[in-house]
Design a protein around this motif. Structure first.
Motif, PDB file in Angstrom:
ATOM      1  N   GLU A 152      16.272  26.232  41.901  1.00  8.75           N
ATOM      2  CA  GLU A 152      17.447  25.494  42.354  1.00  8.75           C
ATOM      3  C   GLU A 152      18.182  26.231  43.474  1.00  8.75           C
ATOM      4  O   GLU A 152      18.736  25.590  44.376  1.00  8.75           O
ATOM      5  N   HIS A 155      16.158  25.672  46.588  1.00  7.79           N
ATOM      6  CA  HIS A 155      16.370  24.293  47.035  1.00  7.79           C
ATOM      7  C   HIS A 155      17.698  24.171  47.788  1.00  7.79           C
ATOM      8  O   HIS A 155      17.766  23.539  48.850  1.00  7.79           O
ATOM      9  N   TYR A 156      18.733  24.796  47.234  1.00 11.34           N
ATOM     10  CA  TYR A 156      20.036  24.760  47.917  1.00 11.34           C
ATOM     11  C   TYR A 156      19.958  25.438  49.285  1.00 11.34           C
ATOM     12  O   TYR A 156      20.474  24.912  50.287  1.00 11.34           O
ATOM     13  N   GLU A 158      17.352  25.886  51.200  1.00  9.31           N
ATOM     14  CA  GLU A 158      16.540  25.078  52.114  1.00  9.31           C
ATOM     15  C   GLU A 158      17.328  23.875  52.614  1.00  9.31           C
ATOM     16  O   GLU A 158      17.312  23.570  53.817  1.00  9.31           O
ATOM     17  N   GLU A 159      18.015  23.186  51.710  1.00 11.06           N
ATOM     18  CA  GLU A 159      18.811  22.016  52.101  1.00 11.06           C
ATOM     19  C   GLU A 159      19.934  22.410  53.064  1.00 11.06           C
ATOM     20  O   GLU A 159      20.300  21.635  53.947  1.00 11.06           O
ATOM     21  N   SER A 160      20.478  23.599  52.883  1.00  5.83           N
ATOM     22  CA  SER A 160      21.576  24.078  53.730  1.00  5.83           C
ATOM     23  C   SER A 160      21.086  24.768  54.992  1.00  5.83           C
ATOM     24  O   SER A 160      21.894  25.238  55.794  1.00  5.83           O
ATOM     25  N   LYS A 161      19.761  24.831  55.163  1.00  5.24           N
ATOM     26  CA  LYS A 161      19.134  25.448  56.341  1.00  5.24           C
ATOM     27  C   LYS A 161      19.605  26.889  56.538  1.00  5.24           C
ATOM     28  O   LYS A 161      19.970  27.313  57.632  1.00  5.24           O
TER      29      LYS A 161
END
Length: 221
Positions: A152, A155-156, A158-161
């Motif tokens: 998780e 994932h955070y 990656e989503e936040s670049k």
């Protein structure tokens, strides 16, 4: 209190790009330069390489506030080469760069307006072809999490670049990330909430990281 270091744009690497206009060849040679001496040495090197050319015009800008700039028409009509090149560099907000535009005359005169467009476009096209990067001052942050929270957290990130500098796997997973200075409070808050407060952050070094620019919308960088 340390001075805040500004983010800036520059070319990704040294390189060349050629355009042909009415049989005249315009070869733009680019490099990064942080001092006037480096700029002068590059100009001399390219001028020697293309010593048989009709003109070796140039422009450079040194310093994050364009502290030292210079432009040369090298025999072209006044104001038709060096200044348009310098203005193109400044329009793109490129810092610490030197560009030499070599011209081999093709037999057809372009006129003042044509020369200005040719030299300006030579700079712009070369920068885009070589590549532009945004040098961003970032803080390296370290924190540790249990293995069962890794997916998780990744994932955070990656989503936040967010750029991951390192992940070390021991008793826990120790993660190092790079954050823009203004990002730090929000990202630390998000991760603290994600991990229910069970996380501690350690600030390590600061450094400029280079982020490729792909949309070339320089006015918004």
């Amino acid at each position: 209190m340390p001075l805040k270091r500004k983010n800036y744009l520059t070319i990704s690497k040294s390189g060349q790009h050629e355009i042909v206009i009415k049989k005249s060849r315009f070869i733009c040679s680019f490099t990064r330069t942080k001092t006037v001496e480096e700029a002068q040495a590059f100009i001399a090197k390219i001028s020697k390489k293309y010593h048989d050319a009709n003109h070796n015009t140039y422009a450079y800008t040194i310093g994050l506030n364009d502290d030292q700039v210079k432009a040369s028409d090298n025999g072209e009509p006044s104001g038709t080469a060096g200044i348009p090149e310098l203005k193109a560099l400044q329009l793109m907000k490129l810092k610490n760069v030197t560009a030499v535009v070599t011209r081999y005359f093709g037999g057809t005169k372009l006129g003042a307006g044509g020369l200005i467009r040719a030299y300006s476009n030579s700079i712009t096209e070369a920068a885009q072809n070589i590549g532009v990067v945004k040098c961003v001052m970032q803080q390296r942050i370290e924190f540790s999490i249990p293995y069962n929270r890794l997916d998780e957290v990744n994932h955070y990130l990656e989503e936040s670049k967010i750029l991951i500098a390192n992940q070390a796997y021991t008793t826990d997973v120790t993660i190092q990330i790079f954050l823009d200075l203004e990002q730090i409070p929000q990202i630390e808050e998000d991760l603290t909430n994600l991990l229910s407060g069970k996380v501690e952050f350690k600030k390590l070094d600061q450094r400029f990281n280079e982020i490729p620019i792909t949309d070339f919308n320089f006015h918004e960088q």
